[in-house]
Design an enzyme around this catalytic site. Structure first.
Site, short mmCIF file in Angstrom:
data_model
loop_
_atom_site.label_atom_id
_atom_site.label_comp_id
_atom_site.label_asym_id
_atom_site.label_seq_id
_atom_site.Cartn_x
_atom_site.Cartn_y
_atom_site.Cartn_z
N HIS A 116 0.84 -1.21 0.00
CA HIS A 116 0.00 0.00 0.00
C HIS A 116 0.87 1.25 0.00
CE1 HIS A 116 -3.64 2.39 1.31
NE2 HIS A 116 -2.70 3.13 1.85
N GLU A 117 1.89 1.26 0.89
CA GLU A 117 2.77 2.43 0.97
C GLU A 117 3.56 2.61 -0.32
OE1 GLU A 117 1.03 3.23 4.39
OE2 GLU A 117 2.30 4.54 3.19
N HIS A 120 1.63 4.60 -2.68
CA HIS A 120 1.78 6.04 -2.44
C HIS A 120 3.12 6.55 -2.93
CE1 HIS A 120 -1.92 6.52 -0.28
NE2 HIS A 120 -1.54 5.80 0.78
N HIS A 126 -5.62 7.36 -2.62
CA HIS A 126 -6.52 6.34 -2.10
C HIS A 126 -7.67 6.05 -3.06
CE1 HIS A 126 -5.09 6.97 2.26
NE2 HIS A 126 -4.52 5.90 1.72
C1 LIG Z 1 -3.37 -1.55 3.40
O1 LIG Z 1 -2.28 -0.73 3.77
C2 LIG Z 1 -2.46 0.28 4.66
C3 LIG Z 1 -3.72 0.64 5.13
C4 LIG Z 1 -3.82 1.69 6.06
C5 LIG Z 1 -2.68 2.35 6.49
S1 LIG Z 1 -2.79 3.58 7.68
O2 LIG Z 1 -3.95 3.29 8.52
O3 LIG Z 1 -1.52 3.74 8.35
C6 LIG Z 1 -3.13 5.07 6.86
C7 LIG Z 1 -1.87 5.63 6.22
C8 LIG Z 1 -1.88 5.44 4.70
O4 LIG Z 1 -2.96 5.53 4.11
O5 LIG Z 1 -0.81 5.17 4.11
C9 LIG Z 1 -3.71 6.03 7.84
F1 LIG Z 1 -4.07 7.15 7.20
F2 LIG Z 1 -2.80 6.35 8.75
C10 LIG Z 1 -1.42 1.98 6.02
C11 LIG Z 1 -1.32 0.95 5.10
ZN LIG Z 2 -2.78 5.08 2.21
#
Ligand SMILES: COc1ccc(S(=O)(=O)[C@H](CC(=O)O)C(F)F)cc1
Ligand SMILES: [Zn+2]
Ligand SMILES: [Zn+2]
Length: 159
Positions: A116-117, A120, A126
């Site tokens: 996921h990271e 970004h 998102h």
């Molecule tokens: C599926 O991967 C993730 C989901 C949610 C997160 S998080 O809950 O840390 C998110 C951070 C992000 O979206 O990267 C939140 F806003 F802090 C990180 C990785």
């Molecule tokens: Zn995210």
């Protein structure tokens, strides 16, 4: 953590700095490699591990205040964050070392969060689709097929 929109190359370097004490280093290396492979498997992107401190995507495990404007918050809450493409801190990815990082279905699966990271760090925002990896909330049932068709479409729209 917004930066510019995309990398202007398709070979991107990464390195891992500080590790977590919750998993063996070799496990961290392979989970992160698998997370990169999920993206390279569906796009023309290539990720190369560069054992130096000026790799495009510097990854490390840190806690609370750690030198950027986004201190972590202890267990749960924010799990990790990544800066969008760009020089310096651009692409850099930080994992909250107060989380229960795992290689399996318990705690927070490092491969899922890292993938996921990396999304970004490549410039993806998102998704509103709960089945997508880029959905804002963590969901345990992912490691098998990490990316949704929407994730795949979005990375290929960008690169
Ligand atoms: C599926 O991967 C993730 C989901 C949610 C997160 S998080 O809950 O840390 C998110 C951070 C992000 O979206 O990267 C939140 F806003 F802090 C990180 C990785
Ligand atoms: Zn995210
Ligand atoms: Zn940070």
């Amino acid at each position: 953590l917004t930066q510019s929109t995309r990398w202007n190359k398709n070979q991107i370097t990464y390195n891992i700095g500080r590790y977590t004490s919750r998993l063996p280093r070799s496990t961290v290396d392979s989970l992160i490699e698998s997370a990169f492979n999920a993206w390279s498997a569906v796009s023309g992107l290539k990720f190369v591990r560069a054992h130096r401190n000026n790799a495009d995507i510097m990854m490390e495990f840190v806690t609370y205040a750690h030198g950027d404007l986004y201190p972590f918050d202890g267990q749960r809450g924010t799990l990790a964050h990544a800066f969008g493409p760009g020089p310096g801190i651009g692409g850099d990815t930080h994992f909250d070392d107060n989380e229960q990082w795992t290689a399996g279905p318990k705690g927070f699966n490092l491969q899922v969060v890292a993938a996921h990271e990396i999304g970004h760090a490549l410039g993806l925002r998102h998704s509103r689709n709960p089945d997508s990896l880029m959905y804002p909330n963590y969901r345990a049932s992912r490691p098998g097929n990490l990316l949704s068709l929407e994730d795949i479409a979005n990375i290929n729209a960008l690169y």
